[in-house]
Structures are given as structure tokens and as C-alpha cells.
Write a protein that holds these residues in place. Structure first.
Motif, PDB file in Angstrom:
ATOM      1  N   LYS A   1       0.375   8.908 -14.236  1.00  0.00           N
ATOM      2  CA  LYS A   1       0.910   7.825 -14.976  1.00  0.00           C
ATOM      3  C   LYS A   1       1.494   6.456 -14.037  1.00  0.00           C
ATOM      4  O   LYS A   1       1.086   5.315 -14.036  1.00  0.00           O
ATOM      5  CB  LYS A   1       1.839   7.811 -16.252  1.00  0.00           C
ATOM      6  N   LEU A   2       2.277   7.165 -13.266  1.00  0.00           N
ATOM      7  CA  LEU A   2       2.707   6.273 -12.168  1.00  0.00           C
ATOM      8  C   LEU A   2       2.008   5.676 -11.214  1.00  0.00           C
ATOM      9  O   LEU A   2       1.683   4.393 -10.968  1.00  0.00           O
ATOM     10  CB  LEU A   2       3.886   7.218 -11.386  1.00  0.00           C
ATOM     11  N   VAL A   3       0.918   6.536 -10.805  1.00  0.00           N
ATOM     12  CA  VAL A   3      -0.047   6.069 -10.052  1.00  0.00           C
ATOM     13  C   VAL A   3      -1.085   4.907 -10.733  1.00  0.00           C
ATOM     14  O   VAL A   3      -1.203   3.998 -10.144  1.00  0.00           O
ATOM     15  CB  VAL A   3      -1.013   7.361  -9.381  1.00  0.00           C
ATOM     16  N   SER A   4      -1.267   5.237 -11.804  1.00  0.00           N
ATOM     17  CA  SER A   4      -2.232   4.303 -12.900  1.00  0.00           C
ATOM     18  C   SER A   4      -1.401   3.033 -12.863  1.00  0.00           C
ATOM     19  O   SER A   4      -1.979   1.993 -12.631  1.00  0.00           O
ATOM     20  CB  SER A   4      -2.559   5.224 -13.952  1.00  0.00           C
ATOM     21  N   SER A   5      -0.127   2.993 -12.994  1.00  0.00           N
ATOM     22  CA  SER A   5       0.491   1.770 -13.269  1.00  0.00           C
ATOM     23  C   SER A   5       0.534   0.996 -11.975  1.00  0.00           C
ATOM     24  O   SER A   5       0.379  -0.200 -11.930  1.00  0.00           O
ATOM     25  CB  SER A   5       2.126   2.115 -13.501  1.00  0.00           C
ATOM     26  N   LEU A   6       0.933   1.555 -10.725  1.00  0.00           N
ATOM     27  CA  LEU A   6       0.803   0.989  -9.625  1.00  0.00           C
ATOM     28  C   LEU A   6      -0.400   0.276  -9.076  1.00  0.00           C
ATOM     29  O   LEU A   6      -0.658  -0.605  -8.836  1.00  0.00           O
ATOM     30  CB  LEU A   6       0.985   2.123  -8.278  1.00  0.00           C
TER      31      LEU A   6
ATOM     32  N   GLN B   1      -0.761  -2.765 -11.171  1.00  0.00           N
ATOM     33  CA  GLN B   1       0.103  -3.767 -10.722  1.00  0.00           C
ATOM     34  C   GLN B   1      -0.601  -4.451  -9.386  1.00  0.00           C
ATOM     35  O   GLN B   1      -0.116  -5.162  -8.658  1.00  0.00           O
ATOM     36  CB  GLN B   1       1.328  -3.612 -10.535  1.00  0.00           C
ATOM     37  N   GLY B   2      -1.779  -3.889  -9.013  1.00  0.00           N
ATOM     38  CA  GLY B   2      -2.469  -4.370  -7.736  1.00  0.00           C
ATOM     39  C   GLY B   2      -2.013  -3.699  -6.316  1.00  0.00           C
ATOM     40  O   GLY B   2      -2.686  -4.249  -5.583  1.00  0.00           O
ATOM     41  N   CYS B   3      -1.319  -2.550  -6.602  1.00  0.00           N
ATOM     42  CA  CYS B   3      -0.961  -1.924  -5.292  1.00  0.00           C
ATOM     43  C   CYS B   3      -2.090  -0.670  -4.786  1.00  0.00           C
ATOM     44  O   CYS B   3      -3.170  -0.324  -5.822  1.00  0.00           O
ATOM     45  CB  CYS B   3       0.137  -0.831  -5.799  1.00  0.00           C
TER      46      CYS B   3
ATOM     47  N   MET C   1       0.786  -1.191   0.059  1.00  0.00           N
ATOM     48  CA  MET C   1       0.071  -0.043  -0.008  1.00  0.00           C
ATOM     49  C   MET C   1       0.849   1.115   0.070  1.00  0.00           C
ATOM     50  O   MET C   1       2.039   1.225   0.788  1.00  0.00           O
ATOM     51  CB  MET C   1      -0.609   0.090   1.300  1.00  0.00           C
ATOM     52  N   VAL C   2       0.497   2.175  -0.869  1.00  0.00           N
ATOM     53  CA  VAL C   2       1.360   3.539  -0.975  1.00  0.00           C
ATOM     54  C   VAL C   2       0.268   4.450  -0.183  1.00  0.00           C
ATOM     55  O   VAL C   2      -0.707   4.657  -0.679  1.00  0.00           O
ATOM     56  CB  VAL C   2       1.654   3.766  -2.340  1.00  0.00           C
TER      57      VAL C   2
END
Length: 148
Positions: free
Chosen positions: A21-26, A29-31, A1-2
Motif C-alpha cells: 500500500k505504501l509503495v502504491s501510494s508513493l 503521488q508521482g514518486c 526517487m526511492v
């Protein structure tokens, strides 16, 4: 979790887009991501569910789409250069709401067919714009003084 506490404050538009984009990628990935932000466009773009807070109290919650539909509806009008008393009468007659917005007002258009759009146009405003409702409209309506 972030956990992210207003991560894009002070970023320029390019850096903000890259961060999104970084947040969407996380997320892909299931984060799990817990994000606090004052930017409603950011919340609408990134959040699956949100809590809207006012002075530390939850005032509403749901998906961005649920909040928009339940609180504002599909469309709003931005209008400037008209008499507020006329606007107040028209919105009361249409059973909707308005509130100050910049140098004019934002008005929720009723979901059912109404003459409100035509009536607002007949006032010959300096500016009249019809657009899709968004989370900023939700926030303004829920946290501001409701005018009818």
C-alpha cells in the motif's frame, strides 16, 4: 526517487500488504520507485515495467502483462502424477512447453484452441489445475531448462 532492495524479505503477509500500500501510494503521488525483488507476485502487483535478470544479464523486459502474454500466454496447467514421457509427447504435439514445478509440472496451454486440456485430463493425473498465467510462470520458463 526511492530505491528498494528486496524490501519485503522476511515480512509476514500483513506487513507485506501494508508495505505494498505504501509503495502504491508513493507511485500515485508521482514518486519513481526502483524495486528489486525475487517475489514475482510482488513484481506483478507493483511494477509498471520490469527487467528480468539471469546471472546479471537482462533476459527480457516489458510490462507484466506484455511479458506474460509474450512468454506464456493466457493459461497454464499444473499437473502431477503422470508419466513425463506422455507429457513430453503431448506438449510436443501441441507445440508448447512444460517444466518441473513442485511435485509435478507446469504446462503452457496454447492460445489457439487445442485438445491439450482434455488430453491431459485423460491421463488421469493425481492433480490437474487450470489457471491464469502469471509472472512466476514467465520467470520459470525463461530461467529454467526449457522442455519440449
Amino acid at each position: 526517487m526511492v530505491f528498494l532492495d528486496e524490501p519485503t524479505t522476511g515480512l509476514d503477509p500483513d506487513a507485506r500488504q501494508e508495505f505494498w500500500k505504501l509503495v502504491s501510494s508513493l507511485k500515485q503521488q508521482g514518486c519513481s520507485v526502483l524495486l528489486t525483488t525475487h517475489y514475482m507476485d510482488e513484481a506483478q502487483r507493483l511494477c509498471d515495467r520490469l527487467l528480468l535478470l539471469l546471472q546479471g544479464q537482462v533476459i527480457d523486459q516489458g510490462t507484466p502483462e506484455e511479458l506474460i502474454e509474450r512468454t506464456v500466454g493466457d493459461e497454464v496447467v499444473e499437473i502431477a502424477g503422470i508419466d513425463e514421457l506422455q507429457l513430453q509427447g503431448l506438449t510436443r504435439q501441441a507445440d508448447t512447453w512444460y517444466r518441473p514445478f513442485g511435485d509435478g509440472y507446469v504446462v503452457a496451454l496454447p492460445t489457439q484452441r487445442s485438445l491439450l486440456w482434455e488430453q491431459l485430463g485423460s491421463l488421469q493425473p493425481q492433480r490437474l489445475t487450470r489457471r491464469r498465467a502469471n509472472l512466476e510462470d514467465v520467470f520459470l520458463h525463461l530461467t529454467g531448462k526449457v522442455l519440449q
